[in-house]
Design a protein around this motif. Sequence first.
Motif, short mmCIF file in Angstrom:
data_model
loop_
_atom_site.label_atom_id
_atom_site.label_comp_id
_atom_site.label_asym_id
_atom_site.label_seq_id
_atom_site.Cartn_x
_atom_site.Cartn_y
_atom_site.Cartn_z
N ARG A 1 0.82 -1.22 0.00
CA ARG A 1 0.00 0.00 0.00
C ARG A 1 0.85 1.26 0.00
O ARG A 1 0.33 2.36 -0.17
CB ARG A 1 -0.95 0.00 1.20
N ARG A 2 2.16 1.10 0.17
CA ARG A 2 3.03 2.27 0.08
C ARG A 2 3.05 2.90 -1.30
O ARG A 2 3.57 4.00 -1.50
CB ARG A 2 4.47 1.89 0.44
N LEU A 3 2.57 2.16 -2.30
CA LEU A 3 2.54 2.68 -3.67
C LEU A 3 1.14 2.50 -4.25
O LEU A 3 0.62 1.38 -4.30
CB LEU A 3 3.55 1.93 -4.54
N ALA A 4 0.55 3.60 -4.69
CA ALA A 4 -0.74 3.57 -5.40
C ALA A 4 -1.79 2.75 -4.64
O ALA A 4 -2.60 2.05 -5.24
CB ALA A 4 -0.56 3.02 -6.81
N ASP A 5 -1.75 2.87 -3.31
CA ASP A 5 -2.70 2.16 -2.46
C ASP A 5 -2.77 0.67 -2.76
O ASP A 5 -3.81 0.03 -2.61
CB ASP A 5 -4.10 2.80 -2.59
N GLY A 6 -1.63 0.11 -3.22
CA GLY A 6 -1.56 -1.33 -3.46
C GLY A 6 -2.15 -1.78 -4.78
O GLY A 6 -2.32 -2.98 -5.00
N ASP A 7 -2.41 -0.84 -5.68
CA ASP A 7 -3.05 -1.20 -6.95
C ASP A 7 -2.01 -1.68 -7.97
O ASP A 7 -1.69 -1.00 -8.96
CB ASP A 7 -3.81 0.02 -7.49
N HIS A 8 -1.46 -2.87 -7.70
CA HIS A 8 -0.49 -3.49 -8.59
C HIS A 8 -0.47 -4.98 -8.30
O HIS A 8 -1.22 -5.45 -7.44
CB HIS A 8 0.89 -2.81 -8.46
N THR A 9 0.39 -5.72 -9.01
CA THR A 9 0.22 -7.17 -9.10
C THR A 9 1.41 -7.94 -8.52
O THR A 9 2.56 -7.51 -8.64
CB THR A 9 0.03 -7.57 -10.58
N VAL A 10 1.10 -9.07 -7.90
CA VAL A 10 2.15 -9.99 -7.44
C VAL A 10 1.83 -11.38 -8.00
O VAL A 10 0.66 -11.72 -8.20
CB VAL A 10 2.25 -9.98 -5.89
N PHE A 11 2.87 -12.15 -8.27
CA PHE A 11 2.72 -13.46 -8.91
C PHE A 11 3.06 -14.58 -7.93
O PHE A 11 3.92 -14.41 -7.06
CB PHE A 11 3.65 -13.57 -10.12
N VAL A 12 2.42 -15.72 -8.07
CA VAL A 12 2.83 -16.92 -7.34
C VAL A 12 2.98 -18.08 -8.32
O VAL A 12 2.22 -18.20 -9.29
CB VAL A 12 1.84 -17.34 -6.21
N SER A 13 3.99 -18.91 -8.06
CA SER A 13 4.24 -20.12 -8.85
C SER A 13 4.55 -21.23 -7.87
O SER A 13 5.29 -21.02 -6.91
CB SER A 13 5.49 -19.94 -9.74
N GLY A 14 4.03 -22.42 -8.14
CA GLY A 14 4.35 -23.54 -7.26
C GLY A 14 3.61 -24.79 -7.67
O GLY A 14 2.59 -24.71 -8.38
N ASN A 15 4.12 -25.92 -7.21
CA ASN A 15 3.51 -27.20 -7.58
C ASN A 15 2.42 -27.64 -6.62
O ASN A 15 1.65 -28.54 -6.93
CB ASN A 15 4.59 -28.28 -7.65
N ASP A 16 2.39 -27.04 -5.42
CA ASP A 16 1.47 -27.48 -4.37
C ASP A 16 0.40 -26.42 -4.15
O ASP A 16 0.69 -25.29 -3.72
CB ASP A 16 2.27 -27.73 -3.08
N ALA A 17 -0.84 -26.78 -4.46
CA ALA A 17 -1.94 -25.80 -4.39
C ALA A 17 -2.14 -25.26 -2.98
O ALA A 17 -2.36 -24.06 -2.79
CB ALA A 17 -3.24 -26.44 -4.90
N ASP A 18 -2.02 -26.15 -1.97
CA ASP A 18 -2.22 -25.68 -0.59
C ASP A 18 -1.12 -24.70 -0.19
O ASP A 18 -1.37 -23.71 0.50
CB ASP A 18 -2.22 -26.88 0.38
N ALA A 19 0.11 -25.00 -0.60
CA ALA A 19 1.22 -24.11 -0.27
C ALA A 19 1.03 -22.74 -0.94
O ALA A 19 1.28 -21.69 -0.33
CB ALA A 19 2.55 -24.74 -0.72
N GLN B 1 -1.79 -21.45 -1.58
CA GLN B 1 -2.87 -20.80 -0.84
C GLN B 1 -2.33 -20.14 0.43
O GLN B 1 -2.71 -19.01 0.77
CB GLN B 1 -3.97 -21.82 -0.52
N VAL B 2 -1.44 -20.84 1.15
CA VAL B 2 -0.81 -20.27 2.36
C VAL B 2 -0.09 -18.97 1.99
O VAL B 2 -0.23 -17.95 2.67
CB VAL B 2 0.17 -21.28 2.99
N VAL B 3 0.66 -19.02 0.91
CA VAL B 3 1.42 -17.83 0.50
C VAL B 3 0.48 -16.72 0.04
O VAL B 3 0.67 -15.55 0.39
CB VAL B 3 2.43 -18.20 -0.61
N THR B 4 -0.55 -17.08 -0.69
CA THR B 4 -1.51 -16.07 -1.17
C THR B 4 -2.15 -15.35 0.02
O THR B 4 -2.29 -14.12 0.01
CB THR B 4 -2.58 -16.74 -2.05
N GLU B 5 -2.51 -16.11 1.06
CA GLU B 5 -3.11 -15.47 2.24
C GLU B 5 -2.11 -14.56 2.94
O GLU B 5 -2.47 -13.47 3.41
CB GLU B 5 -3.66 -16.54 3.19
N LEU B 6 -0.85 -14.98 2.99
CA LEU B 6 0.19 -14.14 3.58
C LEU B 6 0.32 -12.84 2.77
O LEU B 6 0.40 -11.73 3.35
CB LEU B 6 1.52 -14.89 3.60
#
Lengths: 226, 226
Positions: free
Chosen positions: A155-173, A175-180
């Motif tokens: 949120r320090r930039l443009a109130d957080g209006d930008h994108t982050v990517f996740v890559s991984g083989n384990d859907a639950d993992a 999900q944990v990272v996405t929630e973080l």
Amino acid sequence: MKVAVLGTGIVGRTLAARLAELGDEVTVGTRDVEATMARTEPDAMGNPPFAEWAHAHPQVTPATFAHAAVDAELVVNATSGNASIAALEAAGRENLAGKVLLDIANPLDYSKGFPPSLSVSNTDSLAEQIQAAFPEAKVVKSLNTMNASLMADPRRLADGDHTVFVSGNDADAKQVVTELLQTFGHTDVIDLGDLSTARGAETVLPIWIRLWGALGVPMFQFKIVR
Amino acid sequence: MKVAVLGTGIVGRTLAARLAELGDEVTVGTRDVEATMARTEPDAMGNPPFAEWAHAHPQVTPATFAHAAVDAELVVNATSGNASIAALEAAGRENLAGKVLLDIANPLDYSKGFPPSLSVSNTDSLAEQIQAAFPEAKVVKSLNTMNASLMADPRRLADGDHTVFVSGNDADAKQVVTELLQTFGHTDVIDLGDLSTARGAETVLPIWIRLWGALGVPMFQFKIVR
């Protein structure tokens, strides 16, 4: 959540401080705690000595890589890319097994000066190399495409209006990272797919570095407009 | 302006049509005009035969690479990356000398299937290879980081609120390209620096391809939020 952040550079410090601020129990891992705490000079990137930062953040516990990882539920690889495999070996294969391993490192090669190139790229990625070396860890690549301050507090930039990517083989993992990430304030999390898609996320660095040069500041971010 | 668009694939067609629509005098270059016009099957990417498109766009003139380039003030390399050097050789070194050569190609390597990797990357770029092969041309890399339809008409997505990059060694040539981009409707043109910064722009492709997979459509774009 008990989180081990491996790496005492600015990225590790920034994430550790943010996790502690959000209520997590955070340990910062380093190879040799005494040596790290004894340093009185700024590090290679000009950051203040770690001990100074550690004293200002008493809620974060410095520990060896292995001590940091052993009790952690989530391990964050915030070491420099070329040292990551060795750091994770020091953390201990058994201490990573079955755990979510969030890899935010970039395999930057400064051996030919600035701007750095990538020591792994295109047909492979650091994240995949880590997964191959530690098959029992659940490696998720994320956050490597932005400045540390925006990783931790988008949120320090443009109130957080930008994108982050996740890559991984384990859907639950993932999900944990996405929630973080959402706890940090990230609102647009794109799941690129399996861990081989980290090749895409890691090869963002060459343009990130040129954009830093062109814009003169590292406080910018990619937004995927669609 | 007299523009030669080299390449009869969907990228070349889309740009040629847009340039003609904007009033430029456009020639589309191909290796063998008769052979290209004689094809009645869709191309490898499933696009309709070129002749069908050419008949629908009578204001665009098909020509050999050399005939297209000889009178052009601006040459656009819209060939596939792995064929670009050969196509430019066919266009003729003397027909490129002193001219702005806008390189929008990506050195995609499909030899190991999908997703493609890059045949040149990280410590080199296609744009630099072209510049080295044709030192008298003024190579500018741009537009390679998005779908053809958005290259030509960025307002089709989010009213054009996204970013395009330029890289090149010649400031005047970059200015010519920047003005062309603005004519297309691009509003945020970032000059990354000299042509070596094309390494950054070209290594966007690995994530572009994964985003296409993740989002299911190619109508997305990078916006540099700052």
